[in-house]
Scaffold this motif. Structure first.
Motif, short mmCIF file in Angstrom:
data_model
loop_
_atom_site.label_atom_id
_atom_site.label_comp_id
_atom_site.label_asym_id
_atom_site.label_seq_id
_atom_site.Cartn_x
_atom_site.Cartn_y
_atom_site.Cartn_z
N LYS A 70 94.56 -35.39 47.97
CA LYS A 70 95.10 -34.04 48.17
C LYS A 70 96.30 -33.80 47.24
N ALA A 71 97.13 -34.82 47.08
CA ALA A 71 98.30 -34.68 46.20
C ALA A 71 97.85 -34.42 44.76
N CYS A 72 96.84 -35.16 44.30
CA CYS A 72 96.34 -34.96 42.94
C CYS A 72 95.72 -33.58 42.77
N GLN A 73 94.96 -33.15 43.77
CA GLN A 73 94.34 -31.82 43.73
C GLN A 73 95.40 -30.73 43.61
N LEU A 74 96.44 -30.82 44.42
CA LEU A 74 97.50 -29.81 44.40
C LEU A 74 98.29 -29.85 43.10
N ALA A 75 98.56 -31.04 42.60
CA ALA A 75 99.29 -31.15 41.32
C ALA A 75 98.47 -30.51 40.20
N ARG A 76 97.17 -30.72 40.22
CA ARG A 76 96.31 -30.08 39.21
C ARG A 76 96.35 -28.56 39.34
N GLU A 77 96.36 -28.06 40.56
CA GLU A 77 96.45 -26.61 40.77
C GLU A 77 97.76 -26.06 40.20
N ALA A 78 98.84 -26.80 40.38
CA ALA A 78 100.13 -26.37 39.83
C ALA A 78 100.08 -26.34 38.31
N ASP A 82 100.73 -23.27 35.63
CA ASP A 82 101.77 -23.37 34.61
C ASP A 82 101.56 -24.67 33.84
N ASP A 83 100.89 -24.53 32.71
CA ASP A 83 100.52 -25.70 31.91
C ASP A 83 101.73 -26.47 31.39
N GLU A 84 102.88 -25.83 31.34
CA GLU A 84 104.08 -26.48 30.83
C GLU A 84 104.95 -27.07 31.94
N TYR A 85 104.42 -27.18 33.14
CA TYR A 85 105.18 -27.67 34.28
C TYR A 85 105.09 -29.20 34.32
N ASP A 86 106.03 -29.84 33.65
CA ASP A 86 106.00 -31.29 33.49
C ASP A 86 106.16 -32.04 34.80
N ASP A 87 106.92 -31.49 35.75
CA ASP A 87 107.07 -32.15 37.05
C ASP A 87 105.72 -32.29 37.75
N ALA A 88 104.86 -31.31 37.58
CA ALA A 88 103.52 -31.39 38.18
C ALA A 88 102.72 -32.52 37.52
N ARG A 89 102.89 -32.69 36.22
CA ARG A 89 102.19 -33.79 35.52
C ARG A 89 102.73 -35.15 35.98
N GLY A 95 99.97 -40.03 41.41
CA GLY A 95 98.73 -40.10 42.19
C GLY A 95 97.63 -40.83 41.45
N LEU A 96 97.50 -40.57 40.17
CA LEU A 96 96.47 -41.24 39.37
C LEU A 96 96.73 -42.74 39.29
N ILE A 97 97.98 -43.13 39.18
CA ILE A 97 98.32 -44.56 39.17
C ILE A 97 97.93 -45.18 40.50
N GLU A 98 98.22 -44.49 41.59
CA GLU A 98 97.86 -45.00 42.92
C GLU A 98 96.35 -45.15 43.06
N ARG A 99 95.58 -44.31 42.41
CA ARG A 99 94.12 -44.37 42.47
C ARG A 99 93.54 -45.37 41.47
N GLY A 100 94.41 -45.95 40.65
CA GLY A 100 93.93 -46.91 39.66
C GLY A 100 93.42 -46.26 38.38
N GLU A 101 93.70 -44.99 38.20
CA GLU A 101 93.26 -44.27 37.00
C GLU A 101 94.38 -44.30 35.97
N LEU A 123 108.73 -42.27 31.07
CA LEU A 123 108.74 -43.63 30.51
C LEU A 123 108.54 -44.68 31.60
N TYR A 124 109.21 -44.49 32.72
CA TYR A 124 109.07 -45.44 33.82
C TYR A 124 107.62 -45.48 34.32
N LEU A 125 107.04 -44.31 34.50
CA LEU A 125 105.66 -44.26 34.98
C LEU A 125 104.69 -44.81 33.93
N LEU A 126 104.99 -44.62 32.65
CA LEU A 126 104.18 -45.25 31.61
C LEU A 126 104.25 -46.77 31.75
#
Length: 160
Positions: A70-78, A82-89, A95-101, A123-126
């Motif tokens: 659900k978190a990933c779905q909502l972040a994608r909707e955000a 707004d394609d420039e909304y970096d916080d949503a990315r 979420g993708l890291i948690e899913r192993g993606e 950078l940290y998430l990378l």
């Protein structure tokens, strides 16, 4: 004859004056229309940003509760709003890291880094994505970059 010439001259001046007036009014209205369209577009973008922020707040809550899908779905909707909304990315990447993606998360994070080269969060998430995918040398490099940007980021220090 003079009256006819004077009358013809007046008509010509009237017609020319009317044409000039119409042209000036058309130019003014075209400028106003452009201004109104720009204002309308700005208002629409602002409204989309507000909606994206509200949706992202929900995504963060779902992520906190462990509802990753659900978190990933909502972040994608955000992001769609707004394609420039970096916080949503960033939230989507968590979420993708948690899913192993890890590759998908890395792509999102690279997009953030292209817009915000000094983003310690990205950078940290990378680093997390690289570490979880088994690429420890790349992870360590990212954690060191985070530490050099913000030496109070204890999560990066602990990861090293």
């Amino acid at each position: 004859m003079t009256d006819r010439n004077t009358l013809a001259s007046r008509r010509t001046h009237y017609v020319v004056g009317s044409i000039v007036t119409v042209c000036v009014l058309a130019a003014i209205l075209a400028g106003c229309s452009s201004f109104m369209n720009d204002s309308r577009a700005e208002a629409y973008e602002g409204w989309n940003r507000v909606r994206a922020e509200a949706i992202l707040d929900q995504a963060k809550e779902h992520l906190r509760l462990g509802q990753i899908e659900k978190a990933c779905q909502l972040a994608r909707e955000a992001i769609v709003l707004d394609d420039e909304y970096d916080d949503a990315r960033l939230v989507l990447s968590r979420g993708l890291i948690e899913r192993g993606e890890y590759r998908s998360a890395t792509l999102q994070l690279e997009h953030v880094m292209s817009r915000q080269p000094g983003s310690a969060d990205a950078l940290y998430l990378l680093g997390v994505a690289a570490e979880k995918s088994g690429n420890l040398s790349v992870a360590m490099a990212h954690y060191q970059d985070v530490y050099s940007l913000d030496n109070e980021r204890f999560d990066a220090v602990l990861a090293m």
